[in-house]
Enzyme design. Sequence first.
Site, PDB file in Angstrom:
ATOM      1  N   LEU A   5      40.905  46.765  33.800  1.00 54.07           N
ATOM      2  CA  LEU A   5      40.491  47.666  32.586  1.00 54.07           C
ATOM      3  C   LEU A   5      39.391  48.576  33.268  1.00 54.07           C
ATOM      4  O   LEU A   5      39.127  49.696  32.565  1.00 54.07           O
ATOM      5  CB  LEU A   5      39.731  46.626  31.681  1.00 54.07           C
ATOM      6  CG  LEU A   5      40.633  45.895  30.815  1.00 54.07           C
ATOM      7  CD1 LEU A   5      39.762  44.949  29.954  1.00 54.07           C
ATOM      8  CD2 LEU A   5      41.683  46.373  30.184  1.00 54.07           C
TER       9      LEU A   5
ATOM     10  N   ALA B 195      43.242  38.511  36.074  1.00 53.51           N
ATOM     11  CA  ALA B 195      42.857  38.598  34.783  1.00 53.51           C
ATOM     12  C   ALA B 195      43.440  39.931  34.119  1.00 53.51           C
ATOM     13  O   ALA B 195      42.830  40.427  33.147  1.00 53.51           O
ATOM     14  CB  ALA B 195      41.302  39.335  35.019  1.00 53.51           C
ATOM     15  N   GLY B 196      44.820  40.301  34.516  1.00 57.09           N
ATOM     16  CA  GLY B 196      45.540  41.201  33.678  1.00 57.09           C
ATOM     17  C   GLY B 196      45.283  42.520  34.341  1.00 57.09           C
ATOM     18  O   GLY B 196      44.642  42.661  35.352  1.00 57.09           O
TER      19      GLY B 196
ATOM     20  N   HIS C 115      57.359  46.912  35.502  1.00 55.06           N
ATOM     21  CA  HIS C 115      58.685  46.484  35.358  1.00 55.06           C
ATOM     22  C   HIS C 115      59.442  45.854  36.506  1.00 55.06           C
ATOM     23  O   HIS C 115      59.631  44.758  36.558  1.00 55.06           O
ATOM     24  CB  HIS C 115      59.501  47.266  34.501  1.00 55.06           C
ATOM     25  CG  HIS C 115      60.548  46.641  34.088  1.00 55.06           C
ATOM     26  ND1 HIS C 115      61.971  46.757  35.067  1.00 55.06           N
ATOM     27  CD2 HIS C 115      61.124  45.436  33.067  1.00 55.06           C
ATOM     28  CE1 HIS C 115      62.784  45.952  34.289  1.00 55.06           C
ATOM     29  NE2 HIS C 115      62.441  45.350  33.220  1.00 55.06           N
TER      30      HIS C 115
ATOM     31  N   ASP D 185      52.049  42.144  26.565  1.00 52.81           N
ATOM     32  CA  ASP D 185      53.183  42.906  27.362  1.00 52.81           C
ATOM     33  C   ASP D 185      53.328  42.289  28.528  1.00 52.81           C
ATOM     34  O   ASP D 185      53.001  41.154  28.915  1.00 52.81           O
ATOM     35  CB  ASP D 185      52.546  44.493  27.351  1.00 52.81           C
ATOM     36  CG  ASP D 185      51.443  44.660  28.330  1.00 52.81           C
ATOM     37  OD1 ASP D 185      50.930  43.646  29.010  1.00 52.81           O
ATOM     38  OD2 ASP D 185      50.647  45.887  28.484  1.00 52.81           O
TER      39      ASP D 185
HETATM   40  O1  T3D Z   1      46.108  49.990  28.361  1.00 56.15           O
HETATM   41  C1  T3D Z   1      46.647  49.415  29.316  1.00 56.15           C
HETATM   42  O2  T3D Z   1      46.461  49.552  30.379  1.00 56.15           O
HETATM   43  C2  T3D Z   1      48.029  48.428  28.645  1.00 56.15           C
HETATM   44  C3  T3D Z   1      48.134  47.171  29.691  1.00 56.15           C
HETATM   45  C4  T3D Z   1      47.654  46.001  29.215  1.00 56.15           C
HETATM   46  C5  T3D Z   1      47.967  44.780  29.967  1.00 56.15           C
HETATM   47  C6  T3D Z   1      46.733  43.624  29.732  1.00 56.15           C
HETATM   48  O3  T3D Z   1      46.430  43.034  30.863  1.00 56.15           O
HETATM   49  S1  T3D Z   1      45.628  43.968  28.666  1.00 56.15           S
HETATM   50  C7  T3D Z   1      44.506  42.338  29.088  1.00 56.15           C
HETATM   51  C8  T3D Z   1      43.490  43.141  30.129  1.00 56.15           C
HETATM   52  N1  T3D Z   1      42.669  41.871  30.479  1.00 56.15           N
HETATM   53  C9  T3D Z   1      41.776  41.623  29.768  1.00 56.15           C
HETATM   54  O4  T3D Z   1      41.247  41.872  28.865  1.00 56.15           O
HETATM   55  C10 T3D Z   1      40.887  40.463  30.460  1.00 56.15           C
HETATM   56  C11 T3D Z   1      39.344  40.799  30.602  1.00 56.15           C
HETATM   57  N2  T3D Z   1      38.627  39.701  31.461  1.00 56.15           N
HETATM   58  C12 T3D Z   1      37.873  38.785  30.723  1.00 56.15           C
HETATM   59  O5  T3D Z   1      38.312  38.680  29.420  1.00 56.15           O
HETATM   60  C13 T3D Z   1      37.272  37.823  31.560  1.00 56.15           C
HETATM   61  O6  T3D Z   1      36.890  38.410  32.751  1.00 56.15           O
HETATM   62  C14 T3D Z   1      38.027  36.459  31.850  1.00 56.15           C
HETATM   63  C15 T3D Z   1      38.152  35.687  30.585  1.00 56.15           C
HETATM   64  C16 T3D Z   1      39.159  36.907  32.368  1.00 56.15           C
HETATM   65  C17 T3D Z   1      37.320  35.803  32.957  1.00 56.15           C
HETATM   66  O7  T3D Z   1      35.777  35.618  32.499  1.00 56.15           O
HETATM   67  P1  T3D Z   1      34.722  35.201  33.516  1.00 56.15           P
HETATM   68  O8  T3D Z   1      33.608  34.931  32.740  1.00 56.15           O
HETATM   69  O9  T3D Z   1      35.259  33.942  34.158  1.00 56.15           O
HETATM   70  O10 T3D Z   1      34.627  36.283  34.723  1.00 56.15           O
HETATM   71  P2  T3D Z   1      33.826  37.679  34.213  1.00 56.15           P
HETATM   72  O11 T3D Z   1      32.450  37.473  34.853  1.00 56.15           O
HETATM   73  O12 T3D Z   1      34.026  38.160  32.841  1.00 56.15           O
HETATM   74  O13 T3D Z   1      34.628  38.653  35.573  1.00 56.15           O
HETATM   75  C18 T3D Z   1      34.446  38.403  37.116  1.00 56.15           C
HETATM   76  C19 T3D Z   1      34.562  39.953  37.292  1.00 56.15           C
HETATM   77  O14 T3D Z   1      35.926  40.421  37.425  1.00 56.15           O
HETATM   78  C20 T3D Z   1      33.379  40.862  36.604  1.00 56.15           C
HETATM   79  O15 T3D Z   1      33.052  41.849  37.789  1.00 56.15           O
HETATM   80  P3  T3D Z   1      31.708  42.093  37.917  1.00 56.15           P
HETATM   81  O16 T3D Z   1      31.052  42.628  36.446  1.00 56.15           O
HETATM   82  O17 T3D Z   1      31.038  40.847  38.196  1.00 56.15           O
HETATM   83  O18 T3D Z   1      31.631  43.383  38.836  1.00 56.15           O
HETATM   84  C21 T3D Z   1      34.567  41.445  35.672  1.00 56.15           C
HETATM   85  O19 T3D Z   1      34.248  42.855  35.213  1.00 56.15           O
HETATM   86  C22 T3D Z   1      35.729  41.454  36.613  1.00 56.15           C
HETATM   87  N3  T3D Z   1      37.038  41.531  35.576  1.00 56.15           N
HETATM   88  C23 T3D Z   1      37.522  40.590  34.975  1.00 56.15           C
HETATM   89  N4  T3D Z   1      38.616  40.988  34.646  1.00 56.15           N
HETATM   90  C24 T3D Z   1      38.839  42.191  34.696  1.00 56.15           C
HETATM   91  C25 T3D Z   1      37.961  42.753  35.632  1.00 56.15           C
HETATM   92  N5  T3D Z   1      37.895  43.897  36.116  1.00 56.15           N
HETATM   93  C26 T3D Z   1      38.730  44.795  35.571  1.00 56.15           C
HETATM   94  N6  T3D Z   1      39.718  44.341  34.780  1.00 56.15           N
HETATM   95  C27 T3D Z   1      39.946  43.152  34.330  1.00 56.15           C
HETATM   96  N7  T3D Z   1      40.761  42.776  33.536  1.00 56.15           N
END
Ligand code: T3D
Length: 261
Positions: A69, A65-66, A88, A143
């Site tokens: 956050l 999931a990247g 990197h 990124d």
């Molecule tokens: O500032 C900087 O740090 C620079 C670096 C940037 C690099 C990046 O990668 S920025 C992009 C970061 N990633 C995202 O924005 C994705 C965030 N996640 C989502 O949008 C959704 O979770 C997904 C589309 C990936 C999946 O959705 P879904 O409905 O299948 O799952 P969910 O229910 O949202 O997630 C399941 C669990 O994983 C949930 O935990 P919980 O609430 O049941 O305890 C969720 O919080 C956790 N989770 C998902 N993505 C992340 C995460 N926890 C931490 N970080 C995440 N990126």
Amino acid sequence: MSESTSNVGYAVQDAVATITLQRPQALNALTIDLMAELRQAVARANDDAAVRAVVLTGEGRGFCAGQDLKNRLPDGVDVVDALMDAYHPAVAALRSCRVPVTAAVNGVAAGAGFSLALACDFIVAAASARFICSFSRIALVPDLGATYMLPRAIGRARALRVMMTGEPITGPVAEDWGLAVACVPDAELMAWSQNWARQLAASPTRALRETRVLVDAAEDNSFDVQFRNELLVQRELRDAPDSREGVQAFLQKRPAVFRDL
Ligand code: T3D
């Protein structure tokens, strides 16, 4: 042989090293520790002469999931210095691995998780896979090399579309666009990917690696420079055991057995 560190699993079978991101509770979101362990796992595959292909996948219902956050860099830490040091090297290690690397993408590959998949030579998508450039949803730019790799993989227009809209690329579309070599039923993802990797493992490792280096370098070269560079590599490979074996095997109408690393 199968072992795990805190966040990354490593197993070798039939000359294929399988590296598994193991933070399923957070959809394998990236942390500094995970990226360090990923880098070590790729280094381990590089150092093991018995390994001739790598598969990268994620445990649970998602690939990655990247950026995590919930565990971001604290305010005041410079993101450039920190991620050049911590992220990197892992991405660069995947891109320059001694052997071909295949991403077996189960479920979601979002944000920098999509970038990780792009850093691999090949992507195999499960039918449930979703590739999401989710950066714009949180007002960031793509990124971990995404702006370099994605337009090269699917073309500028499609890349800008998915980067600016955050629209998911599904598994079947990934195959249709050539982003994935195949889209397979979820239950068959690992078997299909391992079989694909075993075919690469039986291929001439050194020639494949030189092919990747030439293709990547071509971005910056003229046709004439690239033409000559191909021949410089060819001169080396023609004298190497694998090429001699390949020609002999052709003449003897038998499968070639490649050994060069
Ligand atoms: O500032 C900087 O740090 C620079 C670096 C940037 C690099 C990046 O990668 S920025 C992009 C970061 N990633 C995202 O924005 C994705 C965030 N996640 C989502 O949008 C959704 O979770 C997904 C589309 C990936 C999946 O959705 P879904 O409905 O299948 O799952 P969910 O229910 O949202 O997630 C399941 C669990 O994983 C949930 O935990 P919980 O609430 O049941 O305890 C969720 O919080 C956790 N989770 C998902 N993505 C992340 C995460 N926890 C931490 N970080 C995440 N990126």
